[in-house]
Write an enzyme that holds these catalytic residues in place. Structure first.
Site, PDB file in Angstrom:
ATOM      1  N   LYS A  78      63.944 -25.969 -34.411  1.00  0.00           N
ATOM      2  CA  LYS A  78      62.582 -26.468 -34.282  1.00  0.00           C
ATOM      3  C   LYS A  78      61.814 -25.760 -33.161  1.00  0.00           C
ATOM      4  O   LYS A  78      60.688 -25.298 -33.360  1.00  0.00           O
ATOM      5  CB  LYS A  78      62.709 -27.960 -34.002  1.00  0.00           C
ATOM      6  CG  LYS A  78      61.541 -28.662 -33.479  1.00  0.00           C
ATOM      7  CD  LYS A  78      61.922 -30.122 -33.293  1.00  0.00           C
ATOM      8  CE  LYS A  78      62.835 -30.331 -32.099  1.00  0.00           C
ATOM      9  NZ  LYS A  78      62.125 -30.729 -30.892  1.00  0.00           N
ATOM     10  N   THR A  79      62.431 -25.655 -32.025  1.00  0.00           N
ATOM     11  CA  THR A  79      61.753 -25.012 -30.897  1.00  0.00           C
ATOM     12  C   THR A  79      61.520 -23.537 -31.199  1.00  0.00           C
ATOM     13  O   THR A  79      60.484 -22.980 -30.852  1.00  0.00           O
ATOM     14  CB  THR A  79      62.575 -25.161 -29.615  1.00  0.00           C
ATOM     15  OG1 THR A  79      63.001 -26.511 -29.503  1.00  0.00           O
ATOM     16  CG2 THR A  79      61.763 -24.792 -28.409  1.00  0.00           C
ATOM     17  N   ASP A 262      54.930 -30.970 -31.239  1.00  0.00           N
ATOM     18  CA  ASP A 262      56.385 -31.109 -31.197  1.00  0.00           C
ATOM     19  C   ASP A 262      56.742 -32.599 -31.314  1.00  0.00           C
ATOM     20  O   ASP A 262      55.930 -33.446 -30.950  1.00  0.00           O
ATOM     21  CB  ASP A 262      56.861 -30.555 -29.846  1.00  0.00           C
ATOM     22  CG  ASP A 262      58.360 -30.385 -29.807  1.00  0.00           C
ATOM     23  OD1 ASP A 262      58.996 -30.459 -30.864  1.00  0.00           O
ATOM     24  OD2 ASP A 262      58.894 -30.161 -28.705  1.00  0.00           O
ATOM     25  N   GLU A 263      57.917 -32.911 -31.791  1.00  0.00           N
ATOM     26  CA  GLU A 263      58.379 -34.307 -31.859  1.00  0.00           C
ATOM     27  C   GLU A 263      57.309 -35.219 -32.464  1.00  0.00           C
ATOM     28  O   GLU A 263      56.994 -36.282 -31.927  1.00  0.00           O
ATOM     29  CB  GLU A 263      58.739 -34.834 -30.462  1.00  0.00           C
ATOM     30  CG  GLU A 263      59.703 -33.973 -29.692  1.00  0.00           C
ATOM     31  CD  GLU A 263      61.137 -34.167 -30.097  1.00  0.00           C
ATOM     32  OE1 GLU A 263      61.382 -34.799 -31.152  1.00  0.00           O
ATOM     33  OE2 GLU A 263      62.021 -33.680 -29.373  1.00  0.00           O
ATOM     34  N   GLN A 293      64.988 -38.866 -35.960  1.00  0.00           N
ATOM     35  CA  GLN A 293      65.098 -38.846 -34.507  1.00  0.00           C
ATOM     36  C   GLN A 293      63.971 -39.624 -33.849  1.00  0.00           C
ATOM     37  O   GLN A 293      63.638 -39.399 -32.685  1.00  0.00           O
ATOM     38  CB  GLN A 293      65.118 -37.416 -33.996  1.00  0.00           C
ATOM     39  CG  GLN A 293      66.370 -36.673 -34.395  1.00  0.00           C
ATOM     40  CD  GLN A 293      66.465 -35.315 -33.724  1.00  0.00           C
ATOM     41  OE1 GLN A 293      66.567 -35.216 -32.510  1.00  0.00           O
ATOM     42  NE2 GLN A 293      66.414 -34.268 -34.521  1.00  0.00           N
ATOM     43  N   ARG A 643      73.764 -33.870 -30.562  1.00  0.00           N
ATOM     44  CA  ARG A 643      73.586 -33.047 -29.363  1.00  0.00           C
ATOM     45  C   ARG A 643      74.760 -32.104 -29.184  1.00  0.00           C
ATOM     46  O   ARG A 643      74.724 -31.173 -28.389  1.00  0.00           O
ATOM     47  CB  ARG A 643      73.494 -33.905 -28.080  1.00  0.00           C
ATOM     48  CG  ARG A 643      72.294 -34.812 -27.938  1.00  0.00           C
ATOM     49  CD  ARG A 643      71.019 -34.157 -28.251  1.00  0.00           C
ATOM     50  NE  ARG A 643      70.659 -34.349 -29.661  1.00  0.00           N
ATOM     51  CZ  ARG A 643      69.765 -33.630 -30.294  1.00  0.00           C
ATOM     52  NH1 ARG A 643      69.135 -32.662 -29.671  1.00  0.00           N
ATOM     53  NH2 ARG A 643      69.490 -33.847 -31.562  1.00  0.00           N
TER      54      ARG A 643
END
Length: 776
Positions: A78-79, A262-263, A293, A643
């Site tokens: 994603k980043t 983002d998010e 998430q 994670r």
DNA sequence: GACTCTGCATATCCC
DNA sequence: ATGCAGAGTC
């Protein structure tokens, strides 16, 4: 409201501005929207920022025209997509840096993105409007402050100040803080702000009690009088400006050609409206998110924002990223199976995007332990083992559900001598001494800062107690001037007794002198002078308590940190928004943090302790109505698992001390939801006592036995499946004297199945399982 | 006014 | 266990 067919089952949030009922404005071609600095420049397909992208990522990066929704599972890059997309836009000359807006939720994410874009395109990235919602709003609001009744130099209050103000407001309204807890009211107000509900709107809303609404209004008025706003206001005020000043809105809309978010699943209604307004002109908005998430509904986040994206931006392109480049297949499978227990998901499948050596990958391990201490010991032993195998400490993380869980790990790590750091603990600037010091600086920078005045006027003690402060307050109120002004006047009259009057005169004089130095003295030096001359540092030096030396150190650190900023004012602004304490950064150390704090990070080894009912899932989530609370906890578990790159250890204790009370714990339902073939379970036999009462019938379920002791173990002894009579194996009776390993001798008060209530001679009254005590 | 003591309530997650 | 508000004392 008119809704497209088939959407009836999707509940949309209330829409205070009802933009979506108007016909969507014709999407103007971005090309036609205004002059560009120069023509778009074609980008070679082998450009560095396009290297190594998979087809979906490539699409998400290069689909620059029009709205794009990227559904991006954990670890799918994603980043990378966001940063590459920014680089692509800049390199293609589609926009100047300052025409790009990139929003994140945390300062850490913002910093990371800034850095990575910088690596791709160089220093031009500095010009990008990149930051958290709050910092960007602050930046915008600075130029429109008057429109919402604030001075341009308004201050931003942290949560501590917020409650302080609210308490004052409540006191003025003669409301008993015991009957109406300020924090509760604060939460209500914040939910309003999250939904972009102003006091006026709240008043016209149905339901809710009128008192809360009145207090909301009073609170807002008080903030305005203090020339301050809280976090929620940053967004709310900007929205107010946008909606009341079409010209201002048009200017900002025209400016931002490209929006990146983002998010996205964590946006609340106010943030959503903000985005939608800003995206109206160019309609080049790219939101990246993962409904699985979404873990911030408690602060007003609406997953529904993802669902409605395609409605509000018709023709939006949807890209799914499902190739996971982070975790082993076992971890992915376990996380996927766990999250599959949630309903109403958009449904993504995570595929392993890496090739793993089947022999080398470890299964997820779950382990039952006796209590929190044993848990900490186990985890730390595991850390040492990994360390001996050559793993770096920084590649390991202990992710807890709640703050109170960190202590036992810290203690164990300290005794073992393993370096660690707690991320997101008491933040630097939230410390008492830092807040005091900051208040001094604030008062010097902006004389009208009443809260700052109040905070420091008698710190250190100057003999200006409650009575004196009251007098100042009344004078300020009567003359409609800031507290410092009122104090200045009072120092020249005889309304105060001579002693306080002198002290006050001295204080005002000091502040004035410091302010006069603002332009001539370097600000770090000025800060040091202030802290010194005010006697504040001396106050702590004279303090004999254990933490006083640490506080003096912190103050030094504060002054040192100041060097890096241009001015006191810019420093204060920065600190109001940035709450990181990364002063002592990169030593190789284990990190302990909350699951919430871990979102967006990754580690080779992840420890997930405390997987017990009522700890995780947390009691408060469980007590919520419906399943939404539980599902959010499950998403949190999903975040935790994903994670990890290589290995996960989940632990749970049979007994735990929570808020100074011993409780026997049940393994979390999430432990059971981890799928068999990917999990290796172990635990000490007999931790959970013998047969249990019928109320806990589930315990005899084979699944529980598996969860507790591992599938490889022989089936539980027959006595488990055939619980004996309720009157307890031990045959204890009320009044019996018993002995317990931890609590010592005691007297049985009551019996409930196999649970005994025992009045221990030393340890007080506890409930324990009968298998843990013996008759004496 | 400042200090000490007591009783009392409180206790997720974060910008 | 900890932090706080209020009461009582110097």
């Amino acid at each position: 409201m008119r809704r497209p067919a088939g959407s009836a089952n999707i509940r949309l949030m209330s829409d205070p501005f009802a933009l979506d009922d108007e016909a969507p404005p014709a999407p103007p071609s971005p090309r036609a929207a205004g002059p560009r600095a120069s023509e778009p420049r074609p980008v070679p397909p082998d450009a560095p920022w396009l290297k190594g992208l998979n087809p979906e990522q490539f699409q998400a990066v290069t689909a620059t025209d029009g709205p794009v929704l990227v559904l991006s599972g954990a670890g799918t890059g994603k980043t990378k997509v966001l940063t590459s997309r920014l680089a692509h836009i800049l390199a293609s000359n589609l926009a100047q840096p300052w025409q790009c807006l990139a929003v994140t939720f945390t300062n850490r994410a913002a910093r990371e993105m800034k850095e990575r874009v910088g690596q791709l395109v160089g220093p031009v990235s500095d010009g990008i409007w990149l930051g958290t919602f709050h910092s960007l709003c602050l930046r915008i609001l600075r130029s429109h402050a008057e429109a919402v009744g604030l001075g341009g130099d308004f201050t931003v209050l942290d949560s501590d100040d917020q409650t302080r103000v609210l308490k004052q407001v409540m006191a003025e309204a003669h409301i008993d803080p015991k009957a109406t807890p300020p924090q509760g009211l604060m939460a209500v107000i914040q939910r309003w702000k999250d939904r972009a509900v102003t006091p006026d709107k709240a008043a016209s809303e149905g339901g809710a009690d009128g008192q809360a609404k009145a207090l909301y209004r009073a609170y807002q008025e008080r903030l305005r009088a203090l020339n301050a706003c809280d976090f929620g206001d940053l967004l709310l005020h900007v929205l107010t400006v946008f909606l009341s000043d079409p010209q201002a809105l048009a200017r900002w809309q025209g400016r931002f050609r490209y929006l990146l978010v983002d998010e996205y699943q964590d946006t609340n209604v106010a943030q959503y409206l903000w985005l939608r307004l800003l995206a109206q002109t160019h309609r080049n908005i790219c939101c990246v998110g993962d409904d699985d998430q979404s873990i911030y509904s408690w602060r007003g986040a609406e997953v529904g924002n993802i669902l409605r994206f395609e409605k509000d931006f018709p023709g939006a392109r949807v890209v799914r990223l499902e190739s996971n480049y982070r975790s082993t297949p076992h971890i992915l499978a376990a996380a996927s199976a766990l999250i599959a227990n949630n309903e109403g998901r958009l449904g993504k499948t995570l595929r392993p995007g890496l090739v793993h050596d089947a022999e080398a990958v470890e299964k997820i391990r779950t382990m039952a332990v006796w209590d929190g201490e044993a848990e900490a010991r186990l985890v730390v032993e595991e850390i040492e083992t990994l360390q001996r195998r050559g793993e770096r400490l920084a590649s390991m993380a202990i992710l807890v559900r709640a703050g109170f869980q960190t202590r036992e790990f810290e203690e164990r790590l300290i005794t073992t001598g393993i370096p660690y750091r707690v991320v997101g603990g008491p933040r630097f600037y939230e410390r008492l001494e830092i807040r005091d010091a900051m208040a001094y600086l604030r008062l010097v920078v902006s004389a009208a800062d009443g809260l700052a005045f109040e905070r420091v006027v008698n710190t250190p003690k100057r003999g200006l107690g409650e009575a004196a402060v009251q007098t100042i307050h009344m004078a300020a109120r009567a003359e409609r001037v800031p507290l410092l002004e009122a104090a200045r006047r009072l120092a020249g009259t005889d309304e105060l007794k001579p002693k306080p009057r002198q002290a006050l005169a001295k204080f005002v004089e000091d502040v004035d002198r410091w302010r006069s130095l603002l332009d001539s003295m370097p600000h770090a030096e000025l800060a040091a002078t202030i802290l010194d001359e005010s006697g504040y540092v001396d106050m702590w030096k004279a303090d004999k308590s254990a933490d006083a030396p640490g506080r003096v150190e912190n103050l030094k650190e504060l002054v040192a940190a100041l060097e890096e900023y241009e001015s006191l004012a810019s420093f204060l602004e920065h600190v109001a928004l940035v709450m990181e304490n990364d002063s002592c950064a990169e030593q190789d150390s284990v990190v302990i943090m909350t699951l919430h704090g871990a979102k967006g990070l990754e580690f080779d080894s992840v420890f997930l302790p405390g997987w017990e009912e009522e700890v995780f899932p947390h009691v408060r989530a469980l007590s919520e109505s419906g399943t939404s609370g539980l599902e959010e906890e499950r998403r949190l578990a999903y975040v935790g698992l994903t994670r990890a790159r290589k290995r996960v250890l989940v632990t749970f204790a049979a007994n735990r001390r929570i808020y100074n009370q011993w409780k026997s714990q049940l393994p979390s339902r999430f432990v059971e939801e981890l799928p068999e073939p990917h999990v290796e379970r172990s635990g000490e036999r007999g931790l959970y006592g013998g047969g249990l009462g019928e109320s806990k019938a589930a315990w005899n379920d084979p699944a529980w036995s598996r969860a507790r002791f591992g599938q490889n173990r022989p089936a539980a002894p027959t006595s488990w499946s055939q619980p004996k009579a309720r009157e307890s194996e031990g045959g204890f009776t009320a009044g019996a004297r018993v002995f317990h390993d931890k609590f010592g001798n005691g007297t049985v008060l009551a019996i409930d199945g196999n649970k005994l209530e025992i009045a221990f001679d030393k340890a007080g009254t506890k409930k324990v399982l009968d298998s843990f005590v013996s008759a004496i």
